[in-house]
Write a protein that holds these residues in place. Structure first.
Motif, PDB file in Angstrom:
ATOM      1  N   ALA A 195      -4.110   7.338   2.343  1.00 21.15           N
ATOM      2  CA  ALA A 195      -3.289   6.133   2.414  1.00 21.15           C
ATOM      3  C   ALA A 195      -2.531   5.988   1.105  1.00 21.15           C
ATOM      4  CB  ALA A 195      -4.160   4.895   2.662  1.00 21.15           C
ATOM      5  N   VAL A 196      -1.504   5.125   1.109  1.00 24.23           N
ATOM      6  CA  VAL A 196      -0.751   4.827  -0.103  1.00 24.23           C
ATOM      7  C   VAL A 196      -0.641   3.318  -0.250  1.00 24.23           C
ATOM      8  CG1 VAL A 196       1.498   4.960   1.077  1.00 24.23           C
ATOM      9  CG2 VAL A 196       1.382   5.244  -1.394  1.00 24.23           C
ATOM     10  N   VAL A 197      -0.778   2.841  -1.476  1.00 21.72           N
ATOM     11  CA  VAL A 197      -0.566   1.432  -1.790  1.00 21.72           C
ATOM     12  C   VAL A 197       0.844   1.300  -2.365  1.00 21.72           C
ATOM     13  CG1 VAL A 197      -1.298  -0.536  -3.191  1.00 21.72           C
ATOM     14  CG2 VAL A 197      -3.006   1.009  -2.195  1.00 21.72           C
ATOM     15  N   LEU A 198       1.644   0.438  -1.749  1.00 23.23           N
ATOM     16  CA  LEU A 198       3.030   0.224  -2.174  1.00 23.23           C
ATOM     17  C   LEU A 198       3.175  -1.182  -2.732  1.00 23.23           C
ATOM     18  CD1 LEU A 198       4.791   1.766   0.952  1.00 23.23           C
ATOM     19  CD2 LEU A 198       4.469   2.871  -1.268  1.00 23.23           C
ATOM     20  N   THR A 199       3.738  -1.293  -3.930  1.00 19.26           N
ATOM     21  CA  THR A 199       3.902  -2.599  -4.565  1.00 19.26           C
ATOM     22  C   THR A 199       5.340  -2.881  -4.979  1.00 19.26           C
ATOM     23  OG1 THR A 199       3.437  -1.741  -6.794  1.00 19.26           O
ATOM     24  CG2 THR A 199       1.556  -2.445  -5.471  1.00 19.26           C
ATOM     25  N   ALA A 200       6.222  -1.893  -4.942  1.00 14.16           N
ATOM     26  CA  ALA A 200       7.620  -2.080  -5.348  1.00 14.16           C
ATOM     27  C   ALA A 200       8.391  -2.781  -4.234  1.00 14.16           C
ATOM     28  CB  ALA A 200       8.265  -0.740  -5.669  1.00 14.16           C
ATOM     29  N   PRO A 201       9.034  -3.916  -4.514  1.00 17.33           N
ATOM     30  CA  PRO A 201       9.783  -4.619  -3.468  1.00 17.33           C
ATOM     31  C   PRO A 201      10.835  -3.755  -2.781  1.00 17.33           C
ATOM     32  CG  PRO A 201       9.466  -6.062  -5.344  1.00 17.33           C
ATOM     33  CD  PRO A 201       8.981  -4.703  -5.765  1.00 17.33           C
TER      34      PRO A 201
END
Length: 601
Positions: A195-201
């Motif tokens: 999985a990947v965690v995405l935080t950039a809008p």
């Protein structure tokens, strides 16, 4: 009244707010505290609720930091903000230093001092050098669970933005979010992660084909996501942002959840391989995942390159947006060349006039950044904005530099033109033409596939260097598709990255010259990387640039005798294309003027 922040923020903020901050620091046993400009999402432009640096210091620039000790404080900015930081901060409270010197400053801490930082505001990559510097001084860099600045700000702090998050139609994006999730999920699996965690809008907006309004001048929604390798996702958004049409748009494979569930979701990734970008995501995510027992895979955000390499629909949309924007620019440049030459308006009037012409297109969603209009000496400040006591009227014999752009559903624009007020001097024409030669060099370059922007930068600077001149900013930055006007990983700069310029990437081309105290010159267009025709006998695949921006270049400032025949041919062809594409959208006096300024040199 809750505070808001603009370019005129009160320099007395430090005197008002530092005592409040220091009291909260003392309660946590902190001798010092780090205040970056960045927020929890590493945004360049911030919602008012996240303007922590501005609240503490008064400084509102987009790049800076502060270190506050109980007995002293320092303010750090880069060269773009030398003038602004002096106007907005109190020198009796803040020693002013270069932004690259934060780590060196921490080395001056006393042994045994405890310096706090909010792990949600610093990337792990940035913390490495800071921790090393504190350790060298015998001090401790300590994460805080509660930000003392947020505590000190208290009830006056603005609420977090809750702009509606809306679908961005496939007719503009060129690819469904299901297809994007599938291919990004495959990239995650190919990298050996679950999985990947995405935080950039920007990644949230691009991946799910949504747009918002939480960040000024950019249609970005603030949120986070966890994307599984099979393409299914959990999207964390404030429920107040969720519009009626959003759940159906996202479908059954995207689960909408409140941000309060994020920590629990990260804990649930225990025992799994989780990809996350150490340059874009804050240290808090890494700490939480590691404490939960996840195996962290440090890798670049897998959305970044696919987002930067625009598809055919996005490129065609950008072409349309730029022609529409070009009509607004033609009306504006005609106004500058006629009415403004007589009335000599101030910079604020110049900005408002350009914005009115863009609004008149009927398609403008927002500006892509606050318009820069620098008359005379103010034009020598690359990131100047006309506010307060700095506003000047344009003057005969000087130059006017205007840099602005628009956000349209089909594209983001960014263009700079420099115009003569009255009759330009021979020196102004000479320097302008050198900048034009630099601009043409980058517009016409052909380069092997796999070449980085850093490798190209010197080609633009060569005409300037030959004259003993240079400019202290990059030659080009990436631009999004109805997203941020500054987009990575592509750029053209001395200090760029090794990222190759790939087909479909949109970049600016903006060399300049700045004579402090007198005037500035910049010529900027946007261009997209395309395959280039390989001449007979050529052996390698080549790339080049297609021009997207169409707005006339002030011919009064061109010293034609300094141009080579090929450069003259380029200018004539560019103006002919400008007239062909923009001409049908303007009428009357503006059309006649456009025909004259676009005539062959």
């Amino acid at each position: 009244m809750r505070q808001t922040f603009d370019e005129t923020t009160d320099p007395s903020f430090g005197a008002k707010h530092l005592p409040l901050l220091r009291a909260r620091m003392a309660e946590q046993g902190l001798d010092g505290f780090l205040i970056p400009h960045e927020d929890e999402h590493q945004n360049e432009y911030l919602p008012d609720a996240n303007e922590r640096l501005a609240w503490a210091t008064g400084f509102t620039g987009s790049a800076g930091a502060a270190v506050v000790f109980q007995d002293r404080a320092s303010m750090f900015t880069d060269g773009r903000y030398t003038v602004q930081v002096k106007a907005q901060t109190d020198p009796a409270l803040f020693e002013r230093r270069d932004l690259n010197d934060v780590a060196a400053y921490l080395e001056t801490a006393s042994a045994g001092q405890v310096i706090g930082y909010d792990p949600k505001l610093h990337s792990p990559d940035a913390l490495v050098a800071l921790k090393r510097a504190a350790q060298k001084a015998g001090a401790e860099l300590k994460p805080v669970e509660v930000n003392p600045l947020d505590q000190a700000w208290g009830a006056d702090r603005p609420a977090q933005p809750t702009a509606p998050v809306v679908p961005h139609a496939d007719v503009y994006s060129g690819e469904s979010h299901a297809a994007k999730r599938a291919r990004i999920g495959k990239a995650v699996a190919d990298a050996g992660a679950d999985a990947v965690v995405l935080t950039a809008p920007m990644s949230i907006a691009w991946l799910f084909n949504v747009r918002g309004g939480d960040v000024i001048r950019s249609p970005l929604p603030i949120g986070q996501a966890v994307l599984e390798a099979d393409g299914k996702a959990r999207l964390f958004l404030d429920p107040a942002k969720v519009t009626n049409e959003l759940p159906a748009w996202l479908g059954d494979d995207v689960q909408l959840e409140a941000p309060e569930r994020l920590a629990e979701a990260l804990d649930g990734l225990a025992g799994r391989k989780v990809m996350i970008d150490p340059a874009l995501s804050s240290a808090w995510y890494f700490d939480r995942l590691e404490q939960a027992g996840a195996m962290v895979v440090r890798a670049a955000d897998p959305c970044a390159l696919p987002r930067a390499t625009k598809n055919a629909v996005e490129i065609e949309g950008s072409r349309r947006a730029h022609i529409r924007d070009g009509a607004a620019l033609a009306n504006f440049l005609h106004w500058v060349d006629t009415t403004a030459q007589q009335t000599l308006p101030d910079e604020r009037e110049v900005v408002e006039t350009l914005e009115r012409f863009r609004e008149a297109t009927g398609a403008l969603k927002d500006l892509s950044f606050d318009t820069i209009a620098g008359a005379g000496p103010n034009g020598a400040l690359p990131h100047y904005k006309p506010v307060g006591a700095t506003i000047r009227r344009i003057e005969n014999g000087s130059l006017l530099l205007v840099d602005g752009g628009g956000q349209y559903l089909d594209g983001t624009t960014d263009v700079t033109r420099t115009m003569a007020v009255g009759e330009p001097t021979a020196d102004q024409r000479h320097k302008f033409t050198l900048v034009l030669k630099a601009h043409i060099a980058m517009a016409t370059i052909r380069f092997p596939a796999g070449t980085s922007g850093m490798a190209l930068d010197a080609i633009a600077r060569a005409p300037m260097w030959a004259a003993g001149l240079d400019y202290d900013h990059g030659t080009g930055h990436g631009v999004g598709s109805y997203l941020g006007v500054h987009e990575g990983p592509q750029r053209i700069a001395k200090w760029g990255t090794a990222q190759p310029l790939l087909e479909g990437m949109i970049l600016s081309n903006e060399p300049g010259y700045y004579r402090e105290g007198h005037w500035g010159i910049r010529i900027e267009t946007l261009q997209v990387v395309t395959p280039a025709v390989v001449p007979e006998g050529g052996e390698r695949p080549m790339h080049g640039f297609e021009q997207l921006t169409f707005a006339p270049i002030d011919r009064k400032l061109i010293a034609v005798d300094l141009l080579t025949p090929d450069e003259r041919t380029y200018v004539d062809a560019y103006h002919a294309e400008t007239l062909a594409k923009v001409g049908p959208l303007v009428e009357g006096e503006v059309r006649a003027w456009l025909e004259w300024v676009c005539a062959p040199l």
